[in-house]
Design an enzyme around this catalytic site. Structure first.
Site, PDB file in Angstrom:
ATOM      1  N   SER A 133       0.843  -1.196   0.000  1.00 28.44           N
ATOM      2  CA  SER A 133       0.000   0.000   0.000  1.00 28.44           C
ATOM      3  C   SER A 133       0.872   1.237   0.000  1.00 28.44           C
ATOM      4  CB  SER A 133      -0.897   0.019   1.238  1.00 28.44           C
ATOM      5  OG  SER A 133      -0.129   0.321   2.395  1.00 28.44           O
ATOM      6  N   ASP A 134       0.287   2.356  -0.419  1.00 28.68           N
ATOM      7  CA  ASP A 134       0.939   3.634  -0.169  1.00 28.68           C
ATOM      8  C   ASP A 134       0.765   3.952   1.311  1.00 28.68           C
ATOM      9  OD1 ASP A 134       2.285   6.032  -0.537  1.00 28.68           O
ATOM     10  OD2 ASP A 134       1.162   6.567  -2.329  1.00 28.68           O
ATOM     11  N   TRP A 135       1.510   4.926   1.791  1.00 29.40           N
ATOM     12  CA  TRP A 135       1.538   5.218   3.224  1.00 29.40           C
ATOM     13  C   TRP A 135       0.196   5.810   3.671  1.00 29.40           C
ATOM     14  CZ3 TRP A 135       5.372   3.104   1.157  1.00 29.40           C
ATOM     15  CH2 TRP A 135       6.550   2.794   1.830  1.00 29.40           C
TER      16      TRP A 135
END
Length: 718
Positions: free
Chosen positions: A267-269
């Site tokens: 995932s992105d942050w």
């Protein structure tokens, strides 16, 4: 005609006389050799299964979420190291709050400038340099390349990506992936899927139809997958109603299923909010794994992390141990496949290659700066009296956010122009009208500082437009240099100035290339990877902002999870960029593929190896390009196809091949490109496959999407 001849004579007199015409060479559009990991996926998969049997549930859970914001925990007993994940596509982003960082990293020109080179080989060199700096800095995973399609010019992250065309982006990305991974660094393609603007990206729901996803927004990812990319990062936005990072449709069905990705999906942050959906979606690694309770704007989401919730969810029967095993296995498999159980990530010998990396950065700027307009102002003779003014003369223009790379030994525009022109160049911050009229040439630098997390206006400040119009009235030899991460509005003055150079963000030493182009030492060869519209309302995604909403700047709004959900419907479908402008007969200010040279080129003898294409037999397209000038230079042959009659809406033109060639004065080269049935196809939503319909296709070759110079007809038969 008299004015055109005068311009040609200006250039010829500057560069001198021709030599004897050399023999003709042949240039082919070459396929990239995919990356193969040191340990095959089959072998690494077996090894990961073996390791899993020796781990407790708690130990496996520790692997599936990040630690300390940018790390993935290792397993010491298996000799699997802790992995450091670092941004970004245009160089190594040094995080000063973390220990053990590189002392310096090269600030390369931004990726949209790299795309402007139309040179896949250079993309590989560029990425190899970055991969080597990752190895020097103990970085196992590069969080790049960024590769979202340029849909709206206001997107604050356009500078990180490769333009509006999926074919061009795909050729650049596949070489980037191979370049990075051949160094032993994992490449992470991002952001999957449809993250095409930054305005409240977390609260945006991109509504995109199936055909458009396959024809526009996934081909570059597919190219990277086929090139051997080992990691993919999901995006912040929702896709058709679900956040991408927790969407089984996006990750399992599309990315891993239809596109065939076999690597790690992260995932992105702070981009997933439901741990059950996250764990069962097909995601393998949730990043950063902790911390949003301390971030203003995100704290309302509470504890949504995989690591802190997985054991409870397992006990409650909402997930299974197989779900956890699948995630942990892919994390383990990444390290095993890249051979990290047998070698160190860090290799300080690569510190000795920084000088080579600087050369690659400079050559990228030389090939990627785009000459948009030249009414006999360029090249500028060194005996001319030059006035330099404007923005970013004494500071380096760059994009911000996670992709920002500060660089070292920065060469400012003033440094470079002084070195190139000496005392004949004068920099005045606030010139008078008399200063403008007394100069032989006025160079005005303008631009924007684009940033992750928010979008920027397409329009420049009115005072900037008025300044340029005033200067061009006072001095007919006014050259404008645009420093920006995407297109900006130039319509108010574009036809008034003598020249426009689009320098994007040139990196730490790219201003040397800029000065060389102005002086004529380097012949410009960049081509736009985007269309630059006359006004923002002309663009296909112009209405993406909610009614009454205004653009913002700063991180506070980006983190605002209480902002109402924004449904952005991609109503233009497959008509993105030049596909939109050509099909809708809207003339942009500067077309996709446009870029001038000091040399002149002639395209001739377009031939097809067969007038008929069927089954999987390719057709070879050949033509000759002649440098008809007395100046060495480079040109890009751009091959587009047009389906003469189709059962669905198809663009007037679709790029399906290109080749950049460097030709000496008077030299002729033979260009070869291949077309296959797939190149003639569209994505058929009924059959869930690519479909070519029998009939005629125009084969169009030129040096810009609006400058077709030779054409032929190819017939597809079943």
């Amino acid at each position: 005609m008299k004015y055109l001849l005068t311009c040609i004579m200006c250039t010829l007199l500057f560069f001198g006389c021709a030599d004897k015409k050399p023999d003709m060479k042949t240039f082919k559009e070459e396929p990239v050799k995919p990356f193969s990991p040191p340990v095959s996926y089959e072998e690494s998969s077996k090894k990961a299964d073996e390791f899993l049997t020796q781990l407790s549930v708690e130990e496996k859970i520790e692997l599936i979420g990040g630690h300390n914001w940018f790390f993935v925990k290792g397993v010491e007993k298996f000799n699997i190291p802790q992995l450091y994940l670092s941004d970004a596509t245009q160089g190594v982003h040094i995080r000063k709050d973390l220990s053990g960082q590189l002392e310096k990293s090269t600030a390369f020109p931004c990726p949209i400038l790299l795309a402007s080179t139309w040179n896949p080989d250079l993309s590989k060199q560029y990425a190899t340099s970055i991969g080597e700096q990752c190895r020097a800095g103990d970085i196992a995973v590069l969080l790049g390349p960024g590769m979202n399609i340029y849909r709206v010019s206001q997107n604050g992250r356009n500078f990180e990506y490769f333009g509006e065309d999926p074919y061009l982006a795909g050729r650049m990305v596949e070489n980037y992936v191979v370049g990075v991974q051949n160094t032993g660094t994992v490449a992470t393609m991002k952001h999957f899927l449809a993250n095409n603007h930054e305005f409240h990206r977390r609260m945006t729901n991109a509504i995109v139809d199936e055909r458009t996803i396959h024809e526009i927004y996934t081909p570059a990812f597919k190219a990277g997958i086929d090139a051997g990319a080992m990691a993919v990062m999901t995006s912040y936005n929702m896709v058709n109603g679900e956040w991408a990072g927790q969407s089984k449709t996006v990750i399992t069905n599309l990315l891993k299923g239809q596109l065939g990705f076999k690597g790690l999906v992260m995932s992105d942050w702070w981009s997933v909010w439901d741990p059950v959906k996250t764990i069962t979606s097909g995601l393998d690694l949730e990043m950063p794994g902790e911390g949003n309770m301390d971030i203003p704007g995100l704290e309302i989401m509470g504890d949504v992390y995989v690591r802190s919730n997985a054991k409870r969810l397992l006990d409650e029967g909402k997930i299974t141990e197989n779900d956890i095993d699948r995630m942990a296995k892919n994390v383990l498999k990444l390290s095993i496949a890249m051979g990290l159980t047998e070698r160190e990530v860090k290799d300080e010998s690569f510190l000795n290659k920084f000088t080579e990396h600087e050369k690659v950065a400079l050559n990228t700027a030389r090939e990627g700066i785009v000459l948009l307009r030249n009414e006999c102002v360029l090249p500028v003779s060194k005996d001319k009296k030059i006035l330099l003014t404007g923005d970013f003369v004494e500071e380096l223009a760059r994009g911000g956010g996670s992709a920002e790379v500060e660089g070292y030994d920065i060469v400012t525009m003033l440094d470079a122009f002084k070195a190139e022109f000496g005392d004949n160049l004068t920099y005045i911050e606030n010139p008078t009208n008399e200063d403008f009229t007394e100069a032989d040439v006025v160079i005005v630098s303008i631009g924007t500082l684009d940033n992750e997390g928010w979008d920027k206006p397409f329009e420049l400040p009115e005072e900037t437009n008025e300044k340029i119009k005033n200067i061009s009235t006072l001095n007919g030899n006014t050259l404008v240099i645009v420093n920006a991460g995407g297109g900006v509005e130039m319509t108010p003055w574009a036809n008034d100035v003598a020249g426009i150079l689009y320098s994007w963000y040139v990196g730490q030493n790219g201003n040397i290339a800029l000065a060389e182009i102005v002086s004529g030492k380097t012949n410009p060869s960049g081509k736009l990877p985007i269309s630059i519209e006359k006004q923002f309302s002309d663009s296909p995604g112009a209405n993406y902002l909610p009614e009454g909403a205004e653009l913002y700047a700063g991180w506070a709004e980006d983190m605002n999870m209480q902002y109402p959900q924004i449904d952005v419907e991609y109503k233009e479908g497959v008509l993105v960029g030049y596909r939109w402008y050509e099909t809708k007969k809207i003339q942009p200010l500067y077309a996709f593929g446009h870029g001038l040279s000091y040399a002149t080129f002639e395209f001739n003898d377009l031939q097809l190896s067969s007038a008929i294409i069927k089954d999987e037999e390719p057709v070879t397209v050949t033509l000759t390009i002649t440098n008809t000038s007395e100046i060495d230079g480079a040109e890009v042959a751009q091959l587009y196809i047009q389906d003469v009659e189709a059962s669905v809406i198809r663009p007037v033109k679709e790029l399906k091949g290109f080749k950049k060639v460097f030709l000496a004065k008077g030299e002729t080269a033979l260009i070869e490109m291949e077309l296959t049935k797939k190149d003639l196809s569209f994505y058929d939503v009924d059959s869930k496959s690519w479909k070519a319909e029998p009939g005629d296709f125009k084969i169009l070759v030129g040096n810009a999407s609006d400058k077709i110079l030779v054409e032929a007809t190819l017939t597809y038969v079943e």
